[in-house]
Design a protein around this motif. Structure first.
Motif, mmCIF file in Angstrom:
data_model
loop_
_atom_site.group_PDB
_atom_site.id
_atom_site.type_symbol
_atom_site.label_atom_id
_atom_site.label_comp_id
_atom_site.label_asym_id
_atom_site.label_seq_id
_atom_site.Cartn_x
_atom_site.Cartn_y
_atom_site.Cartn_z
ATOM 1 N N ARG A 84 0.820 -1.218 0.000
ATOM 2 C CA ARG A 84 0.000 0.000 0.000
ATOM 3 C C ARG A 84 0.851 1.264 0.000
ATOM 4 N NH1 ARG A 84 -2.501 1.787 3.366
ATOM 5 N NH2 ARG A 84 -4.407 2.457 2.269
ATOM 6 N N ASP A 85 2.121 1.109 0.234
ATOM 7 C CA ASP A 85 3.016 2.254 0.407
ATOM 8 C C ASP A 85 3.864 2.444 -0.844
ATOM 9 O OD1 ASP A 85 4.465 4.313 1.859
ATOM 10 O OD2 ASP A 85 6.106 2.877 1.941
ATOM 11 N N PRO A 86 3.774 3.597 -1.525
ATOM 12 C CA PRO A 86 4.542 3.815 -2.762
ATOM 13 C C PRO A 86 6.048 3.701 -2.576
ATOM 14 C CG PRO A 86 2.826 5.472 -2.546
ATOM 15 C CD PRO A 86 2.870 4.721 -1.246
ATOM 16 N N ASN A 366 -2.449 -1.304 -16.155
ATOM 17 C CA ASN A 366 -2.101 -2.285 -15.124
ATOM 18 C C ASN A 366 -2.703 -1.829 -13.804
ATOM 19 O OD1 ASN A 366 -0.442 -4.106 -16.622
ATOM 20 N ND2 ASN A 366 1.182 -2.582 -16.606
ATOM 21 N N VAL A 367 -3.798 -2.446 -13.390
ATOM 22 C CA VAL A 367 -4.400 -2.043 -12.121
ATOM 23 C C VAL A 367 -3.616 -2.619 -10.946
ATOM 24 C CG1 VAL A 367 -6.688 -1.807 -13.118
ATOM 25 C CG2 VAL A 367 -6.021 -3.993 -12.124
ATOM 26 N N MET A 368 -2.855 -3.687 -11.228
ATOM 27 C CA MET A 368 -2.095 -4.353 -10.175
ATOM 28 C C MET A 368 -0.793 -4.908 -10.751
ATOM 29 S SD MET A 368 -1.234 -7.653 -9.161
ATOM 30 C CE MET A 368 -2.427 -8.633 -10.056
ATOM 31 N N TYR A 402 -3.852 1.033 -9.322
ATOM 32 C CA TYR A 402 -5.102 1.799 -9.416
ATOM 33 C C TYR A 402 -5.398 2.520 -8.103
ATOM 34 C CZ TYR A 402 -10.044 2.912 -9.977
ATOM 35 O OH TYR A 402 -11.247 3.584 -10.038
ATOM 36 N N SER A 403 -5.291 1.798 -7.006
ATOM 37 C CA SER A 403 -5.665 2.371 -5.709
ATOM 38 C C SER A 403 -4.738 3.501 -5.296
ATOM 39 C CB SER A 403 -5.665 1.269 -4.647
ATOM 40 O OG SER A 403 -6.600 0.256 -4.968
ATOM 41 N N ILE A 404 -3.451 3.340 -5.524
ATOM 42 C CA ILE A 404 -2.499 4.403 -5.177
ATOM 43 C C ILE A 404 -2.741 5.635 -6.034
ATOM 44 C CG2 ILE A 404 -0.056 5.041 -5.338
ATOM 45 C CD1 ILE A 404 0.609 2.293 -4.196
ATOM 46 N N GLN A 405 -3.062 5.431 -7.301
ATOM 47 C CA GLN A 405 -3.324 6.564 -8.197
ATOM 48 C C GLN A 405 -4.675 7.228 -7.912
ATOM 49 O OE1 GLN A 405 -0.525 5.059 -11.940
ATOM 50 N NE2 GLN A 405 -2.685 5.377 -12.305
ATOM 51 N N HIS A 406 -5.466 6.616 -7.035
ATOM 52 C CA HIS A 406 -6.740 7.214 -6.620
ATOM 53 C C HIS A 406 -6.730 7.586 -5.133
ATOM 54 C CE1 HIS A 406 -9.544 6.511 -10.120
ATOM 55 N NE2 HIS A 406 -8.463 5.853 -10.502
ATOM 56 N N TYR A 433 4.173 7.142 -7.255
ATOM 57 C CA TYR A 433 2.740 7.365 -7.137
ATOM 58 C C TYR A 433 2.028 7.154 -8.481
ATOM 59 C CZ TYR A 433 4.622 10.032 -3.182
ATOM 60 O OH TYR A 433 5.324 10.425 -2.065
ATOM 61 N N TYR A 434 2.784 7.164 -9.559
ATOM 62 C CA TYR A 434 2.198 7.084 -10.902
ATOM 63 C C TYR A 434 2.916 5.995 -11.681
ATOM 64 C CZ TYR A 434 0.700 8.566 -15.580
ATOM 65 O OH TYR A 434 0.169 8.610 -16.845
ATOM 66 N N ALA A 435 2.227 4.883 -11.923
ATOM 67 C CA ALA A 435 2.877 3.744 -12.570
ATOM 68 C C ALA A 435 1.909 2.975 -13.463
ATOM 69 C CB ALA A 435 3.474 2.821 -11.518
ATOM 70 N N PRO A 436 1.279 3.635 -14.451
ATOM 71 C CA PRO A 436 0.289 2.940 -15.281
ATOM 72 C C PRO A 436 0.870 1.807 -16.108
ATOM 73 C CG PRO A 436 0.819 5.084 -16.222
ATOM 74 C CD PRO A 436 1.452 5.044 -14.866
ATOM 75 N N PHE A 437 2.173 1.869 -16.402
ATOM 76 C CA PHE A 437 2.821 0.800 -17.168
ATOM 77 C C PHE A 437 3.765 -0.036 -16.297
ATOM 78 C CE2 PHE A 437 1.765 3.976 -20.423
ATOM 79 C CZ PHE A 437 1.078 3.177 -21.323
#
Length: 518
Positions: A84-86, A366-368, A402-406, A433-437
């Motif tokens: 849960r921690d970036p 990538n949500v996870m 997904y959760s971290i980005q929200h 904090y931002y890792a969509p790929f």
């Protein structure tokens, strides 16, 4: 039933029960915060019975204890640690990558298309193949592929503008998969197709089949990830024999034709062919391995990029101010270049880039992220004043992108669409904090390709059309519970109309100036 059969059944049952309870006591034994769940299915039961969406599931897991750096939960009988921690994500996925170099992937799937591709490969073999394929995505190669993408985008928009007024309500996901299909077919396989005018071509038909996560196919993917050994024992298949045979034959025939006729093309197959004879024998790829890499490129790009573009158009459909600003930026490029759009110009569209990045924050591909622990590693205490925890080899780590980005800890008003987050100095690039790929050495190898593919398409679409919600559009976006993939309820239906103020330099994209009066 004879004595030995009864005895064996009792032993197997006893071992099974022991293993089950041993695993389901894992977090309790180690005093780790964990989510209570049903045996075997874990917290996935509501997802399987379609009571919640996959996004709602991840949000429930992530929010179970907002103060914890990580929590535990079960996938089938496997205990999983959810980060849960970036900063802890950064430590594990980047700084200590050697302790977490692999994914579970599809390594247990018998089909080599899945087990031998880059996503599933492990250890030194993964490093060798990753190094081998990386040159396919350099700036010089991107410039060449840009030309191929441009041709696909022009074909797409020409077909789009032939649609009559009564068909202006469009399923954008269906349309965009035709574009991504054509791009991958030409950039990876060296084959030219036009799926808008010919949606029955084999590439598109089999592409739709192998990337579908609807209904039973979605459930099948879940069982392959949750029960890999059982699905292997039962001989389950992820794709049909016909689909597998098609992709194998395409690669084999393409390589044979190029070798015999001395044909060279700027695509992924050519890159893998050119390496032959120039490296150590053990590092060369067999035709089977080459096919697996090309198939992964197709499997990963067909659905993912189309979905990302669909979310972009869905988000901006009821935002005329955003569309106006995008059209202004696009028209300026057309004006300055006299309609000759270049690779450099596409990559300097700052507002389009910001819009795409913000949508990828809201709806990441990538949500996870998943990693497999390969050597003992000490996690810090999940809560202040607690004890650290030693991860053992074989332990699975998930990170909820997904959760971290929200999470409002890292993004102000996280549910709001604000492209300005990615303009100027307000950038979240290269941030945990931002890792969509993804993050680290195993992040998506084709992320630059995917972004360029999206920019080329959205450039041409917005240069010619405006987007509006239609009767089938569901806004605000709410996630569907009927699929294991991230998709909105009601789909991606929009009204697509031709712009009244199309820039003169791009009129050549239409069949004639009167074509497609939307």
């Amino acid at each position: 039933m004879d004595y030995w059969t009864i005895s064996l059944s009792i032993v197997i049952g006893a071992v099974g029960i022991y293993y089950l309870f041993k695993e389901f006591n894992y977090f309790k034994r180690h005093n780790i915060i964990h989510i209570p769940s049903f045996p075997i299915v874990g917290p996935m039961l509501p997802l399987i019975f379609r009571r919640i969406s996959v996004i709602e599931l991840f949000q429930e897991l992530y929010n179970f204890n907002p103060d914890a750096k990580y929590v535990g939960f079960y996938v089938a009988t496997r205990p999983v640690i959810l980060l849960r921690d970036p900063e802890l994500m950064k430590e594990i996925l980047i700084k200590n990558f050697d302790s977490f170099p692999n994914r579970i992937g599809f390594g247990t799937v018998k089909d080599a298309l899945f087990s031998k591709n880059l996503f599933s490969l492990k250890g030194q073999k993964w490093r060798d193949v990753r190094t081998m394929l990386s040159p396919a995505f350099t700036s010089s190669k991107m410039k060449i592929m840009f030309t191929l993408m441009l041709e696909c985008a022009v074909d797409f928009t020409r077909s789009l503008l032939e649609i009559s007024t009564d068909k202006s309500e469009m399923d954008m996901k269906d349309a965009f998969t035709k574009y991504t299909n054509d791009v991958i077919a030409t950039c990876a396989f060296g084959i030219k197709v036009n799926s808008m005018s010919d949606p029955t071509n084999d590439f598109y038909v089999y592409g739709k089949e192998v990337t579908s996560f609807q209904g039973l196919r979605g459930l099948r993917f879940f069982f392959f990830s949750a029960f890999p050994r059982l699905t292997q024992f039962l001989g389950f298949k992820l794709i049909s024999d016909d689909a597998g045979r098609f992709f194998r034959n395409v690669i084999k025939s393409t390589i044979h034709t190029r070798d015999t006729e001395n044909i060279t093309r700027p695509d992924m197959i050519q890159l893998m062919m050119d390496i032959r004879g120039k490296r150590e024998a053990e590092k060369e790829l067999t035709i089977e391995e080459m096919t697996a890499q090309a198939f992964l490129f197709f499997f990963g790009g067909f659905e993912t990029s189309a979905t990302a573009m669909s979310f972009v158009t869905q988000v901006i459909s009821d935002k005329p101010d955003v569309q106006a600003k995008l059209r202004q930026e696009i028209d300026k490029v057309l004006e300055d270049s006299n309609g000759e759009v270049t690779y450099e110009a596409i990559n300097h569209l700052e507002y389009l880039d910001a819009v795409i990045n913000e949508v990828l924050r809201l709806y990441p591909p990538n949500v996870m992220l998943e990693r497999l622990c390969e050597m003992d590693y000490e996690l810090p205490s999940a809560l202040p004043n607690g004890k650290p925890f030693i991860l053992k080899k074989g332990q699975v780590i998930w990170a909820s992108v997904y959760s971290i980005q929200h999470d409002e800890k890292y993004f102000d008003d996280p549910e709001e669409f604000r492209p300005e987050r990615f303009l100027g100095n307000n950038t979240y690039h290269n941030s945990p904090y931002y890792a969509p790929f993804g993050l680290g050495p195993r992040m998506c190898i084709a992320n630059r390709f995917a972004l360029l593919e999206m920019k080329v398409m959205l450039f041409h679409l917005l240069a010619l059309c405006e987007l509006r919600p239609c009767a089938k559009t569901v806004l605000p976006i709410k996630m569907s519970k009927s699929t294991f993939a991230m998709a909105p309820e009601g789909g991606f239906w929009l009204n697509v109309r031709r712009r009244n103020d199309v820039h003169p330099t791009i009129r050549s994209l239409t069949l004639n100036n009167d074509a497609a009066n939307f």
